[in-house]
Design a protein around this motif. Structure first.
Motif, PDB file in Angstrom:
ATOM      1  N   ALA A  60       0.831  -1.208   0.000  1.00 14.22           N
ATOM      2  CA  ALA A  60       0.000   0.000   0.000  1.00 14.22           C
ATOM      3  C   ALA A  60       0.864   1.256   0.000  1.00 14.22           C
ATOM      4  O   ALA A  60       0.566   2.235  -0.701  1.00 14.22           O
ATOM      5  CB  ALA A  60      -0.930  -0.013   1.218  1.00 14.22           C
ATOM      6  N   ILE A  61       1.941   1.249   0.766  1.00 17.79           N
ATOM      7  CA  ILE A  61       2.859   2.400   0.774  1.00 17.79           C
ATOM      8  C   ILE A  61       3.475   2.593  -0.606  1.00 17.79           C
ATOM      9  O   ILE A  61       3.579   3.725  -1.109  1.00 17.79           O
ATOM     10  CB  ILE A  61       3.954   2.187   1.837  1.00 17.79           C
ATOM     11  N   TYR A  62       3.873   1.498  -1.242  1.00 20.33           N
ATOM     12  CA  TYR A  62       4.480   1.610  -2.570  1.00 20.33           C
ATOM     13  C   TYR A  62       3.489   2.186  -3.577  1.00 20.33           C
ATOM     14  O   TYR A  62       3.832   3.087  -4.357  1.00 20.33           O
ATOM     15  CB  TYR A  62       4.951   0.237  -3.036  1.00 20.33           C
ATOM     16  N   ILE A  63       2.255   1.687  -3.572  1.00 22.40           N
ATOM     17  CA  ILE A  63       1.266   2.158  -4.543  1.00 22.40           C
ATOM     18  C   ILE A  63       0.911   3.617  -4.296  1.00 22.40           C
ATOM     19  O   ILE A  63       0.818   4.422  -5.236  1.00 22.40           O
ATOM     20  CB  ILE A  63      -0.003   1.286  -4.480  1.00 22.40           C
ATOM     21  N   ALA A  64       0.734   3.998  -3.036  1.00 26.36           N
ATOM     22  CA  ALA A  64       0.257   5.341  -2.723  1.00 26.36           C
ATOM     23  C   ALA A  64       1.354   6.395  -2.809  1.00 26.36           C
ATOM     24  O   ALA A  64       1.074   7.541  -3.168  1.00 26.36           O
ATOM     25  CB  ALA A  64      -0.365   5.360  -1.321  1.00 26.36           C
ATOM     26  N   GLU A  65       2.600   6.014  -2.499  1.00 23.18           N
ATOM     27  CA  GLU A  65       3.643   7.028  -2.351  1.00 23.18           C
ATOM     28  C   GLU A  65       4.791   6.916  -3.352  1.00 23.18           C
ATOM     29  O   GLU A  65       5.486   7.913  -3.578  1.00 23.18           O
ATOM     30  CB  GLU A  65       4.221   6.967  -0.925  1.00 23.18           C
ATOM     31  N   TYR A  66       5.012   5.769  -3.940  1.00 15.62           N
ATOM     32  CA  TYR A  66       6.158   5.601  -4.822  1.00 15.62           C
ATOM     33  C   TYR A  66       5.769   5.353  -6.275  1.00 15.62           C
ATOM     34  O   TYR A  66       6.376   5.927  -7.186  1.00 15.62           O
ATOM     35  CB  TYR A  66       7.045   4.443  -4.335  1.00 15.62           C
ATOM     36  N   ALA A  67       4.795   4.484  -6.501  1.00 13.72           N
ATOM     37  CA  ALA A  67       4.394   4.175  -7.871  1.00 13.72           C
ATOM     38  C   ALA A  67       3.679   5.370  -8.482  1.00 13.72           C
ATOM     39  O   ALA A  67       2.971   6.117  -7.801  1.00 13.72           O
ATOM     40  CB  ALA A  67       3.484   2.952  -7.899  1.00 13.72           C
ATOM     41  N   GLY A  68       3.882   5.550  -9.769  1.00  8.65           N
ATOM     42  CA  GLY A  68       3.250   6.675 -10.432  1.00  8.65           C
ATOM     43  C   GLY A  68       2.899   6.357 -11.869  1.00  8.65           C
ATOM     44  O   GLY A  68       3.445   5.437 -12.479  1.00  8.65           O
ATOM     45  N   GLY A  69       1.958   7.124 -12.410  1.00 13.57           N
ATOM     46  CA  GLY A  69       1.604   6.988 -13.805  1.00 13.57           C
ATOM     47  C   GLY A  69       1.011   5.638 -14.147  1.00 13.57           C
ATOM     48  O   GLY A  69       0.185   5.080 -13.429  1.00 13.57           O
ATOM     49  N   ARG A  70       1.501   5.085 -15.283  1.00 12.20           N
ATOM     50  CA  ARG A  70       0.964   3.833 -15.786  1.00 12.20           C
ATOM     51  C   ARG A  70       1.264   2.671 -14.851  1.00 12.20           C
ATOM     52  O   ARG A  70       0.443   1.761 -14.706  1.00 12.20           O
ATOM     53  CB  ARG A  70       1.537   3.551 -17.174  1.00 12.20           C
ATOM     54  N   LEU A  71       2.432   2.678 -14.205  1.00 17.06           N
ATOM     55  CA  LEU A  71       2.790   1.595 -13.296  1.00 17.06           C
ATOM     56  C   LEU A  71       1.804   1.501 -12.142  1.00 17.06           C
ATOM     57  O   LEU A  71       1.386   0.401 -11.753  1.00 17.06           O
ATOM     58  CB  LEU A  71       4.212   1.794 -12.766  1.00 17.06           C
ATOM     59  N   LYS A  72       1.395   2.635 -11.598  1.00 20.87           N
ATOM     60  CA  LYS A  72       0.446   2.640 -10.492  1.00 20.87           C
ATOM     61  C   LYS A  72      -0.900   2.074 -10.927  1.00 20.87           C
ATOM     62  O   LYS A  72      -1.535   1.308 -10.194  1.00 20.87           O
ATOM     63  CB  LYS A  72       0.275   4.062  -9.958  1.00 20.87           C
ATOM     64  N   VAL A  73      -1.327   2.429 -12.141  1.00 18.63           N
ATOM     65  CA  VAL A  73      -2.606   1.924 -12.652  1.00 18.63           C
ATOM     66  C   VAL A  73      -2.540   0.413 -12.839  1.00 18.63           C
ATOM     67  O   VAL A  73      -3.478  -0.320 -12.492  1.00 18.63           O
ATOM     68  CB  VAL A  73      -2.953   2.623 -13.979  1.00 18.63           C
TER      69      VAL A  73
END
Length: 313
Positions: free
Chosen positions: A106-119
């Motif tokens: 959850a920390i990675y998705i909310a705070e580190y992942a961005g753009g297409r990778l997060k989706v």
């Protein structure tokens, strides 16, 4: 003429206001009725379970049933201790395995992942959460059970067929982790950006901001996610029924076969339900599940309120 127009406008405004107030009043009654209906349904379920459990409680001692390890309905022996211990083992081990992973992801998705990778990552998490539990059980029978029986258990000096408490705990951790991840991500993303900017502005690193500020502010929401995961594990039926082995005995290790309270109902449901005393015993198992979940949720609600007062920003 102007006075009549103004009077007509005033009447229309008054009519609209009256309709809005009426709609608001009806909505209030509807929502209140829905709340009372939920409370009434809960009370009806509990009273029904208590009533149908009375034949067992009138004939056997509650303390004796909760502390006895002998479960044999055909001999009128109703010892719930093995199922209680198995349920606790599965719930605790599953949460110990799943909670750290859920929070870190959850920390990675909310705070580190961005753009297409997060989706992409979020979509995969949502898909995992939507997969029926029976699918996890089927895949576990093909993959996890042979792995545990042939490799993992011998590696730690235990003999096991692969079916048992550890296998159920591992699979249930996989089942509930996507739910905890999704709810934890929502709690972190709901925090205002001012918290992040203020912490970074005074010289804190990103990880220090996450650890000391964001996790603290989102703590009640993450705690709620863990509670929902625990409730799902505690009441799980199909995966434990497929993987725990169905042996009503005191487990001597995590790799031993066993039983949980929900699977106890499933395994003996059927012909034995035609026997009144056995039917009462299985209904009493359901009553225990309801009571334990209610007490746990009530205690968790008190803890959550205390966390909100302590960690509020």
């Amino acid at each position: 003429m102007e006075e009549s127009i103004e009077s007509g406008d005033a009447d229309r405004r008054s009519d609209r206001l009256g309709r809005r107030l009426l709609a608001e009043r009806l909505s209030s009654y509807w929502l209140r009725g829905a709340g009372y209906f939920a409370i009434g349904m809960f009370c009806l379920i509990v009273l029904t379970l208590v009533h149908r459990s009375l034949p067992l409680l009138a004939e056997y001692s509650l303390v004796q049933m909760l502390t006895s390890a002998n479960w044999d309905p055909s001999q009128n022996q109703f010892g719930f201790l093995p199922a209680i211990v198995g349920t606790i083992y599965v719930a605790v081990v599953s949460m110990l395995m799943g909670t750290p992973i859920a929070i870190l992801v959850a920390i990675y998705i909310a705070e580190y992942a961005g753009g297409r990778l997060k989706v992409i990552v979020s979509s995969f998490i949502d898909v995992l959460a939507a997969i029926p539990s029976v699918i996890f059980g089927l895949v576990a029978l093909l993959v996890v059970v042979p792995f545990v029986g042939n490799y993992l258990a011998p590696a730690v000096g235990a003999s096991a067929t692969g079916l048992g408490i550890f296998t159920v705990s591992l699979v249930m951790a996989i089942v509930v982790t996507p739910f905890m991840i999704s709810l934890s991500v929502e709690s972190l993303e709901a925090l205002p950006d001012e918290l992040r900017e203020s912490s970074l502005g005074v010289g804190a690193t990103k990880w220090e901001t996450i650890r000391s500020v964001l996790l603290r502010a989102a703590g009640p929401g993450i705690f709620s996610a863990v509670l929902l995961g625990f409730g799902r594990v505690f009441g799980a039926t199909i995966v434990p029924a497929m993987l725990i082995g169905g042996q009503t005995q005191m487990p001597d290790s995590l790799f031993a076969t066993g039983q949980t309270l929900p699977t106890l109902i499933v395994s003996d449901f059927g012909e034995l339900m035609s026997i009144p005393i056995t039917q009462s015993a299985l209904i009493f198992v359901g009553l225990m599940l309801v009571v334990v979940v209610w007490f746990f949720n009530f205690g968790a609600m008190l803890v959550q309120r205390r966390l909100r007062r302590r960690w509020q920003y």
